[in-house]
Design an enzyme around this catalytic site. Structure first.
Site, PDB file in Angstrom:
ATOM      1  N   GLY A   1       0.823  -1.206   0.000  1.00  0.00           N
ATOM      2  CA  GLY A   1       0.000   0.000   0.000  1.00  0.00           C
ATOM      3  C   GLY A   1       0.858   1.258   0.000  1.00  0.00           C
TER       4      GLY A   1
ATOM      5  N   ARG B   1       7.220   1.882   1.410  1.00  0.00           N
ATOM      6  CA  ARG B   1       7.524   0.462   1.587  1.00  0.00           C
ATOM      7  C   ARG B   1       7.927  -0.158   0.257  1.00  0.00           C
ATOM      8  NH1 ARG B   1       4.087  -1.488   5.627  1.00  0.00           N
ATOM      9  NH2 ARG B   1       5.752  -0.750   6.957  1.00  0.00           N
TER      10      ARG B   1
ATOM     11  N   ARG C   1       2.418  11.734  -8.578  1.00  0.00           N
ATOM     12  CA  ARG C   1       1.665  11.953  -7.332  1.00  0.00           C
ATOM     13  C   ARG C   1       2.317  11.296  -6.117  1.00  0.00           C
ATOM     14  NH1 ARG C   1      -4.463  12.811  -7.850  1.00  0.00           N
ATOM     15  NH2 ARG C   1      -4.685  13.607  -9.949  1.00  0.00           N
TER      16      ARG C   1
ATOM     17  N   ARG D   1      -0.361  -8.611  -3.786  1.00  0.00           N
ATOM     18  CA  ARG D   1      -0.411  -7.559  -2.765  1.00  0.00           C
ATOM     19  C   ARG D   1       0.404  -8.020  -1.578  1.00  0.00           C
ATOM     20  NH1 ARG D   1      -1.921  -3.946   0.740  1.00  0.00           N
ATOM     21  NH2 ARG D   1      -3.190  -4.456   2.540  1.00  0.00           N
TER      22      ARG D   1
ATOM     23  N   SER E   1      -0.265  -5.065   5.274  1.00  0.00           N
ATOM     24  CA  SER E   1      -0.571  -5.400   6.658  1.00  0.00           C
ATOM     25  C   SER E   1      -2.073  -5.637   6.802  1.00  0.00           C
ATOM     26  CB  SER E   1      -0.117  -4.278   7.594  1.00  0.00           C
ATOM     27  OG  SER E   1      -0.763  -3.084   7.234  1.00  0.00           O
TER      28      SER E   1
ATOM     29  N   ASP F   1      -1.851  -5.671  13.619  1.00  0.00           N
ATOM     30  CA  ASP F   1      -2.628  -5.299  14.810  1.00  0.00           C
ATOM     31  C   ASP F   1      -3.729  -6.331  15.016  1.00  0.00           C
ATOM     32  OD1 ASP F   1      -3.401  -3.374  12.374  1.00  0.00           O
ATOM     33  OD2 ASP F   1      -5.238  -3.888  13.437  1.00  0.00           O
TER      34      ASP F   1
ATOM     35  N   ARG G   1       8.132  -3.725  12.334  1.00  0.00           N
ATOM     36  CA  ARG G   1       7.362  -4.001  11.122  1.00  0.00           C
ATOM     37  C   ARG G   1       8.241  -4.445   9.971  1.00  0.00           C
ATOM     38  NH1 ARG G   1       1.870  -0.598  10.639  1.00  0.00           N
ATOM     39  NH2 ARG G   1       1.286  -0.818  12.808  1.00  0.00           N
TER      40      ARG G   1
HETATM   41  N1  HPA Z   1      -8.401  -2.343   9.485  1.00  0.00           N
HETATM   42  C1  HPA Z   1      -8.292  -2.113   8.178  1.00  0.00           C
HETATM   43  N2  HPA Z   1      -7.149  -2.230   7.523  1.00  0.00           N
HETATM   44  C2  HPA Z   1      -6.059  -2.592   8.215  1.00  0.00           C
HETATM   45  C3  HPA Z   1      -6.098  -2.835   9.573  1.00  0.00           C
HETATM   46  C4  HPA Z   1      -7.322  -2.712  10.241  1.00  0.00           C
HETATM   47  O1  HPA Z   1      -7.417  -2.935  11.460  1.00  0.00           O
HETATM   48  N3  HPA Z   1      -4.841  -3.145   9.983  1.00  0.00           N
HETATM   49  C5  HPA Z   1      -4.053  -3.102   8.901  1.00  0.00           C
HETATM   50  N4  HPA Z   1      -4.782  -2.766   7.821  1.00  0.00           N
END
Ligand code: HPA
Length: 234
Positions: free
Chosen positions: A20, A24, A43, A87, A90, A204, A217
């Site tokens: 994304g 990175r 951009r 892709r 995270s 997370d 990370r």
């Molecule tokens: N929500 C949506 N997208 C994400 C999250 C999340 O908790 N963590 C990493 N990408």
């Protein structure tokens, strides 16, 4: 050159890794590729082409969310000849047995998907990963002894969610994690007969509230990138 990608013909490889975050993409290209060259900065969305074990690879940011990914993946596939798109990103864990740093291979991605609801309307199209890539990624993860889960994920349209009941339903139905891009990538891959997979690292946990410290990370992201590159050329 296309509207959002400044690369000239031949500068984009057939195999694309899509994080994304554009920074990175830069880090991954500089860490994993030989002779990485910046091929896009329109951009501020960075893309790099180099080689991995002699194979040409482009690592290109997707931005956050399906509308952003859709712009880049459409142009990469339709105008720049991309054939394999993985892709790397995270996600938030939605099951107790899924831990921080674990890798999730997304077999399928549920969504309310803004870009595709215009096409499918009342139909619940089930976007799915390319089986060959999924199998190769599972083998690569096993060879590295990475804690890995394979199953469905949820591609949400929002990060700050005002509908926690949807997350609850996803958890109840065994969905492993939530991110914001994979469903549209899988939809586009199906539409254009190319291969796609999402390889995700848990950053997370929605139930425990735990989150990876940012310094951790990069190292855990390295495993995911290794798995993605190995799968792409298996
Ligand atoms: N929500 C949506 N997208 C994400 C999250 C999340 O908790 N963590 C990493 N990408």
């Amino acid at each position: 050159m296309t509207l959002h990608i400044g690369a000239t013909p031949g500068e984009i490889a057939e195999t694309i890794l899509m994080p994304g975050d554009p920074y990175r993409a830069k880090w991954a290209a500089e860490t994993f590729l030989d002779n990485p060259k910046c091929v896009n900065d329109v951009r501020g969305m960075l893309g790099f082409t180099g080689t991995w074990c002699g194979h040409a690879v482009t690592i290109h940011g997707s931005g956050m969310g399906m509308p952003s990914l859709s712009i880049y993946a459409n142009e990469l596939i339709r105008d720049h000849g991309a054939k394999t798109l993985i892709r790397i990103g995270s996600c938030g864990a939605m099951q107790e047995h899924v831990g921080l740093r674990d890798v999730i291979l997304a077999m399928t991605a549920s969504s309310l998907s803004t870009p595709s609801s215009g096409i499918f309307r009342e139909l619940n199209f089930a976007p799915c990963a390319d089986w060959g890539l999924l199998r190769a990624a599972a083998d690569a993860a096993e060879a590295k002894s990475t804690r890995t889960h394979i199953g469905g994920i949820y591609s949400s349209d929002v990060f700050y969610d005002e509908r926690p009941d949807l997350n609850e339903q996803m958890t109840r139905h065994g969905i492993l994690g939530v991110e914001m891009e994979a469903a549209e990538l899988y939809n586009l891959a199906a539409r254009h007969s190319v291969r796609a997979l999402a390889v995700l690292t848990v950053s997370d946990h929605l139930q425990t509230g735990a989150a990876l410290p940012s310094k951790d990370r990069e190292s855990s992201f390295g495993d995911m990138i290794d798995i993605a590159l190995t799968a792409a050329f298996a």
